[in-house]
Design an enzyme around this catalytic site. Structure first.
Site, short mmCIF file in Angstrom:
data_model
loop_
_atom_site.label_atom_id
_atom_site.label_comp_id
_atom_site.label_asym_id
_atom_site.label_seq_id
_atom_site.Cartn_x
_atom_site.Cartn_y
_atom_site.Cartn_z
N ASP A 90 1.03 -1.39 -0.03
CA ASP A 90 0.14 0.00 -0.04
C ASP A 90 0.96 1.46 -0.17
OD1 ASP A 90 -2.21 1.94 -0.53
OD2 ASP A 90 -3.38 0.96 1.96
N ASP A 144 -3.40 7.85 -3.28
CA ASP A 144 -4.23 9.07 -2.65
C ASP A 144 -4.36 9.30 -1.31
OD1 ASP A 144 -4.02 6.06 -1.65
OD2 ASP A 144 -6.30 6.14 -1.89
N ASP A 274 -8.15 -7.35 1.33
CA ASP A 274 -6.78 -7.70 2.10
C ASP A 274 -7.49 -7.25 3.04
OD1 ASP A 274 -6.72 -4.51 1.48
OD2 ASP A 274 -5.45 -4.97 3.78
N CYS A 312 -11.88 -27.75 9.76
CA CYS A 312 -10.52 -26.98 9.14
C CYS A 312 -9.53 -28.02 9.53
CB CYS A 312 -10.46 -25.53 10.50
SG CYS A 312 -9.30 -24.90 10.25
N CYS A 314 -6.31 -26.52 9.24
CA CYS A 314 -5.38 -26.01 9.86
C CYS A 314 -4.41 -26.88 10.90
CB CYS A 314 -5.71 -24.89 10.38
SG CYS A 314 -6.16 -24.39 12.39
N CYS A 317 -6.16 -26.97 14.39
CA CYS A 317 -6.87 -27.10 14.27
C CYS A 317 -7.21 -28.83 14.21
CB CYS A 317 -8.69 -26.73 13.76
SG CYS A 317 -9.14 -25.47 14.27
N HIS A 356 -5.06 -20.58 12.34
CA HIS A 356 -6.39 -20.54 12.30
C HIS A 356 -7.55 -19.69 10.94
CE1 HIS A 356 -10.27 -22.30 12.62
NE2 HIS A 356 -10.15 -21.09 12.64
N1 GUN Z 1 -6.52 1.00 2.98
C1 GUN Z 1 -7.90 0.66 2.78
N2 GUN Z 1 -8.52 1.66 2.41
C2 GUN Z 1 -7.75 2.83 1.72
C3 GUN Z 1 -7.71 3.68 0.63
O1 GUN Z 1 -8.37 3.73 0.32
N3 GUN Z 1 -6.57 4.13 0.32
C4 GUN Z 1 -5.51 3.56 0.33
N4 GUN Z 1 -3.96 3.28 -0.29
N5 GUN Z 1 -5.21 2.36 1.58
C5 GUN Z 1 -6.41 2.00 1.62
ZN ZN Z 2 -8.17 -24.00 11.94
#
Ligand code: GUN
Ligand code: ZN
Length: 392
Positions: A90, A144, A274, A312, A314, A317, A356
């Site tokens: 990011d 951003d 994510d 599960c 993992c 578990c 887990h």
């Molecule tokens: N992670 C969660 N939301 C955002 C976002 O709007 N911009 C960026 N760069 N990372 C994020």
């Molecule tokens: Zn598990």
């Protein structure tokens, strides 16, 4: 480089394959978060065992510590953290924004005081691209401005107005241009994603995505969700934006979400997710299972011999074998043991909980991919919902 092959679709949902400089990623995918160059408490070998294909790193944090000189001397993040599969970083926009009072955002970039030593620092689209080029992440994010839902403190400030959301979105758009120009000037061999903003306003989201599509990024992210808005607002934006992006490019919904959000997101046409939820919640004793969520701190687990999730595979578990024995017994750990570790503050508690939860998220996406391959995603969604509502 980035290649995206769209293998199959069902409604807006997509099954795809993303080829990056460090390997192939089957989509839809969940990407574990490794902010400081580590997915907290999990060894890279365990990440591989649980099927992680790509992990996140953070420009802002790695810039603060260990700093660019060290990262450069290791030839980037892969060699430093010993993860040879793809990495997405990011840009730092979201993290700098999260500093609150300690920063000042201008057209040129963000001025702020280092949370580590108070030094005056400056992050711009150009600086972010320079750092991410040193990190050599497979997917680079544009700088951003993450438009917040609340301006000021939640329930004290006011909800972002259309004018505020527009101003912010337009600056992110200009930062997209600057990010792309600098990324290309640096000769970065990886892939740069643009980020759609626009707050909770569909027409602003539309404007943002059209401008970014015009710039022809190899992939697109949807930012500015999960920023304090009510759930129905998040779902409204999630239903609006992804399927309007180019079909032949990957789509990444940033910072989302619960297992339900992921499955709904796939239905809306998202390919990549994510979230800190599986890892952070694990450290707080909040566990996700096929049959709903479980709080390991609860006294009712004190002498429960069952694993967290009987389906599960993992390590927590099911142990190293990953399977149940003929009598149904498993080599994994009991709820009672995990409860005990938590009560004693033992390190193994959060480690097993993290393994887990991540396994649960990664396996959920694996099941989603299998359902899409079989043309049975709609049926999968129904089964998923009824399983999750069953209770643990
Ligand atoms: N992670 C969660 N939301 C955002 C976002 O709007 N911009 C960026 N760069 N990372 C994020
Ligand atoms: Zn598990």
């Amino acid at each position: 480089m980035l290649q995206f092959d769209l293998l199959k679709t069902e409604g807006h949902a997509r099954r795809g394959r993303l080829t990056l400089n460090h390997g192939v990623v089957e989509t839809p995918i969940f990407m574990p978060v490794g902010t400081y160059g580590t997915v907290k408490g999990v060894m890279p070998a365990s990440l591989e065992d649980m099927g992680a294909q790509i992990i996140l790193g953070n420009t802002f944090h790695l810039w603060m510590r260990p700093g660019l000189d060290v990262m450069q001397s290791f030839g980037g993040l892969h060699g430093f953290e010993k993860w040879d599969k793809p990495i997405l970083t990011d840009s730092g926009g979201f993290q700098v924004w999260s500093l609150g009072d300690m920063r000042k955002i201008t057209e040129e970039g963000v001025h702020f005081a280092s949370p580590v030593n108070g030094d005056k620092l400056f992050m711009s689209p150009e600086v972010s691209m320079q750092i991410q080029t040193v990190l050599n992440s497979d997917i680079v994010m544009q700088l951003d401005e993450c438009t917040p839902y609340w301006q000021g403190e939640k329930n004290v400030g006011h909800i972002t107005t259309e004018a505020e959301a527009r101003k912010s979105m337009e600056m992110s758009r200009r930062w997209a241009v600057r990010s792309k120009t600098e990324f290309e000037r640096l000769g970065n061999p990886n892939a740069l994603f643009g980020i759609v903003q626009g707050g909770m306003f569909e027409h602003l989201r539309q404007e943002s995505l059209e401008a970014l599509v015009e710039m022809d990024f190899p992939g697109y992210a949807i930012g500015g969700v999960s920023v304090g808005e009510p759930k129905d607002e998040m779902l409204r934006i999630m239903a609006h934006t992804p399927h309007r992006l180019p079909a032949h490019k990957p789509r990444y919904l940033m910072g989302v979400g619960t297992p339900e959000d992921l499955v709904d997101g796939v239905a809306c046409g998202v390919d990549m997710f994510d979230c800190v939820m599986p890892t952070r919640n694990a450290r707080n004793g909040h566990l996700f299972t096929r049959y709903g969520d479980l709080k390991i701190r609860n006294a009712r687990h004190k002498s429960d011999h069952r694993p967290l999730d009987e389906t599960c595979t993992c390590y927590a578990c099911a142990g190293r074998s990953g399977v149940a024995h003929a009598d149904g017994g498993r080599d994994g750990f009991s709820r009672a043991y995990l409860h005990h570790l938590d009560r004693c503050g033992e390190m193994l508690g959060p480690m097993l909980a993290t393994i887990h939860n991540l396994h649960y998220y990664l396996n959920l996406m694996k099941e989603v991919r299998a359902a899409l391959d079989a043309g049975a995603f709609a049926a999968f969604q129904q089964q998923f919902r009824s399983d999750r509502a069953r209770g643990v």
